[in-house]
Design an enzyme around this catalytic site. Structure first.
Site, mmCIF file in Angstrom:
data_model
loop_
_atom_site.group_PDB
_atom_site.id
_atom_site.type_symbol
_atom_site.label_atom_id
_atom_site.label_comp_id
_atom_site.label_asym_id
_atom_site.label_seq_id
_atom_site.Cartn_x
_atom_site.Cartn_y
_atom_site.Cartn_z
ATOM 1 N N ARG A 43 0.825 -1.219 0.000
ATOM 2 C CA ARG A 43 0.000 0.000 0.000
ATOM 3 C C ARG A 43 0.853 1.261 0.000
ATOM 4 N NH1 ARG A 43 -5.468 -1.263 2.645
ATOM 5 N NH2 ARG A 43 -5.858 0.943 2.384
ATOM 6 N N LYS A 142 1.820 -19.996 4.764
ATOM 7 C CA LYS A 142 1.123 -20.585 5.882
ATOM 8 C C LYS A 142 1.004 -19.544 7.018
ATOM 9 C CE LYS A 142 3.212 -21.453 9.248
ATOM 10 N NZ LYS A 142 4.085 -20.559 10.016
ATOM 11 N N GLU A 210 12.676 -22.937 19.703
ATOM 12 C CA GLU A 210 13.253 -21.643 19.334
ATOM 13 C C GLU A 210 13.651 -20.916 20.607
ATOM 14 O OE1 GLU A 210 11.295 -19.533 15.909
ATOM 15 O OE2 GLU A 210 9.613 -20.677 16.686
ATOM 16 N N HIS A 234 4.521 -27.140 10.009
ATOM 17 C CA HIS A 234 5.908 -27.628 10.025
ATOM 18 C C HIS A 234 6.042 -28.981 10.737
ATOM 19 C CE1 HIS A 234 6.746 -23.723 8.569
ATOM 20 N NE2 HIS A 234 6.895 -23.095 9.711
ATOM 21 N N LYS A 334 8.435 -21.232 21.800
ATOM 22 C CA LYS A 334 9.308 -20.049 21.717
ATOM 23 C C LYS A 334 9.933 -19.809 23.081
ATOM 24 C CE LYS A 334 7.234 -17.825 17.781
ATOM 25 N NZ LYS A 334 8.294 -18.056 16.786
HETATM 26 C C1 BG6 Z 1 7.583 -19.686 10.807
HETATM 27 C C2 BG6 Z 1 6.791 -19.290 12.028
HETATM 28 O O1 BG6 Z 1 6.761 -20.412 9.926
HETATM 29 O O2 BG6 Z 1 8.678 -20.490 11.200
HETATM 30 C C3 BG6 Z 1 7.689 -18.549 13.020
HETATM 31 O O3 BG6 Z 1 5.718 -18.456 11.641
HETATM 32 C C4 BG6 Z 1 8.907 -19.369 13.338
HETATM 33 O O4 BG6 Z 1 6.974 -18.246 14.207
HETATM 34 C C5 BG6 Z 1 9.595 -19.835 12.055
HETATM 35 O O5 BG6 Z 1 9.790 -18.550 14.096
HETATM 36 C C6 BG6 Z 1 10.705 -20.804 12.359
HETATM 37 O O6 BG6 Z 1 11.419 -21.047 11.197
HETATM 38 P P1 BG6 Z 1 12.945 -21.460 11.259
HETATM 39 O O7 BG6 Z 1 13.299 -21.743 9.851
HETATM 40 O O8 BG6 Z 1 13.691 -20.270 11.831
HETATM 41 O O9 BG6 Z 1 13.031 -22.629 12.158
#
Ligand code: BG6
Length: 488
Positions: A43, A142, A210, A234, A334
């Site tokens: 935008r 996604k 993470e 995932h 997380k």
């Molecule tokens: C994304 C999620 O699909 O994957 C994030 O929306 C997440 O929340 C990320 O941090 C993790 O991806 P990777 O490749 O860093 O493990």
């Protein structure tokens, strides 16, 4: 081959963090076909020059070795165009059509890196403007939808506009080199196949941990949560890769058919398993590398009373001949103790013990996804005999492991997930993309969990930042006599 890649959400988080750096890497490696344009759409009222310099400034946040030199950036920037658009206005699509008609590229990729709520209107408008030609491919990020009904609605709209082979539903975990290697391990080598079954395997663990929090995505995440953000896509795709039957060939539909069968075989939830086999958690304050960090409810964009889960652990079963009775544990969250993604295949112990071996020491295959990328095979061996201890009649065994580090073996400069997937879209290769029926099946399986949480007002269990999640996640697996691999 000429291509136009139109990036809806061209000034968004995903564009900055993943897509532009990956496109640049593809450009640097000479893998981006010549004669392409990358057209950012958003935008914001920006000129092409302003867009290019915004992107240039964002590269300062990228790892040093992946940053372009000024001269490299200038060459890359020559591919970049910008078009301000309001995705709800038909006249803006007509301007896009005029831009695309200027050069009639052989392939037009429309990447929808926007909020999923805009997917439907974008697809309808693309069709109304005649942009749904046989040369068009569409990429959908996604999570596709919020639940099964919204996922179906999006899929129906998109399929009404383009055929399934033009639709690329991205799950970037499928593009990771480590996941490619899992397919290679299973279907390029005959060694493990006879062992890959309930008679020899005791349990399988999938961890995607993470250490980061929700970063700048608080508002998005608070509406999404770990189940929709990580498990529905995932984690279940990893589960499919590890549990699927060998496909008849490496074509997209052969692979997707086998993944679909796994999703269809997931044992449905009951009131009892929902109560006992699913744990949700939410991180509280703590320290990361000596610095205090806020808890989830204090993050920007998050409702201070939020009941959104930032952690999920669950126990699944696959009801088929190969896997009946083998628990699959999934865990993701997380602000956990480390960034660590791995699949651990725990084999059954030797059926009869003639040696002393440490408690719980059985063979184990670890597929490390990140930060390490490789394989570890854990075995028991006769170690150095201890001269100080008297010899005992029964020998003791020691755990040892073979360690195959793919970064060392193949170099760490391998093609990243988004780079590979973007090139696959441009080349029209669908193998690493998700079909609509897979997605629907995954939603069908997670929906009862969402419904259960809506009714169960106890909310997520708190866990301190820097830990491995709520203790209930350890109890979940301990009930079966197992433990998470980092605890063993
Ligand atoms: C994304 C999620 O699909 O994957 C994030 O929306 C997440 O929340 C990320 O941090 C993790 O991806 P990777 O490749 O860093 O493990």
């Amino acid at each position: 081959m000429s291509f136009d890649l139109v990036l809806f959400g061209g000034t968004g988080d995903l564009a900055w963090r993943k897509l532009m750096p990956s496109l640049f890497q593809a450009f640097r490696h000479g893998s981006l076909p010549e004669g392409g344009r990358i057209i950012g759409v958003a935008r914001d009222d920006l000129s092409v020059e302003q867009y290019r310099s915004l992107i240039r400034s964002r590269f300062d946040e990228v790892e040093l070795e992946k940053r372009p030199s000024p001269a490299e950036f200038d060459r890359f920037a020559a591919l970049l165009q910008y078009l301000p658009m309001d995705l709800s206005r038909p006249e803006d699509y007509r301007r896009l059509a005029a831009t695309l008609h200027e050069r009639q590229a052989q392939t037009v990729v429309i990447y929808l890196a926007t909020a999923p709520s805009l997917f439907t209107v974008a697809c309808e408008q693309l069709a109304a403007t005649g942009l749904n030609t046989p040369h068009t491919r569409i990429v959908l990020e996604k999570p596709l939808g919020h639940d099964l009904a919204s996922n179906r609605a999006i899929n129906e709209t998109v399929r009404g506009v383009l055929s399934e082979r033009q639709i690329f539903r991205i799950d970037h975990y499928l593009g990771k080199p480590s996941v490619q290697n899992l397919f290679a391990l299973r279907f390029g080598n005959a060694l493990f196949e006879p062992l890959w079954r309930r008679e020899t395997i005791s349990n399988i663990q999938i961890t995607i941990a993470e250490d980061l929090g929700v970063e700048q995505r608080g508002a998005f995440y608070d509406n999404t949560g770990a189940l929709r953000d990580m498990v529905q896509n995932h984690a279940l795709q990893l589960l499919c890769a590890v549990a699927m039957e060998p496909p008849i060939n490496a074509h997209a539909d052969a692979i997707r058919d086998e993944k679909l069968k796994v999703l269809r075989s997931l044992r449905p939830w009951t009131r009892e398993t929902l109560g006992q086999h699913v744990i949700r958690g939410q991180y509280t304050t703590g320290t990361v590398a000596g610095e205090a960090v806020p808890g989830y409810c204090e993050e920007a964009g998050v409702d201070p009373q939020s009941a959104t889960e930032t952690f999920v652990a669950l126990r699944a079963e696959i009801a088929n001949w190969r896997w009946a009775g083998v628990p699959f544990y999934i865990r993701t969250g997380k602000r956990l103790a480390a960034r660590d993604a791995r699949i651990v295949v725990n084999f059954r112990p030797a059926p009869h013990a003639i040696f002393h071996s440490p408690m719980d020491a059985a063979n184990r295959l670890v597929i490390n996804l990140q930060p390490k990328d490789g394989l570890e095979l854990h075995l028991l061996a006769q170690g150095q005999e201890n001269r100080l201890r008297p010899r005992s009649a029964t020998q003791s065994l020691t755990p040892v492991h073979l360690d195959l580090d793919f970064d060392k073996r193949f170099g760490s400069e391998r093609v990243g997930a988004y780079e590979r997937l973007l090139l696959d879209v441009i080349d029209g290769r669908l193998n690493l993309f998700v079909r609509s029926d897979e997605q629907e099946e995954a939603w069908r399986w997670v929906e009862p969990i969402l419904e259960h949480w809506r009714q169960d007002t106890s909310g997520p269990r708190p866990y301190a930042t820097g830990t491995w999640g709520p203790s209930a996640a350890s109890a979940l697996i301990a009930r079966d006599g197992h433990c998470w691999s980092e605890e063993s």
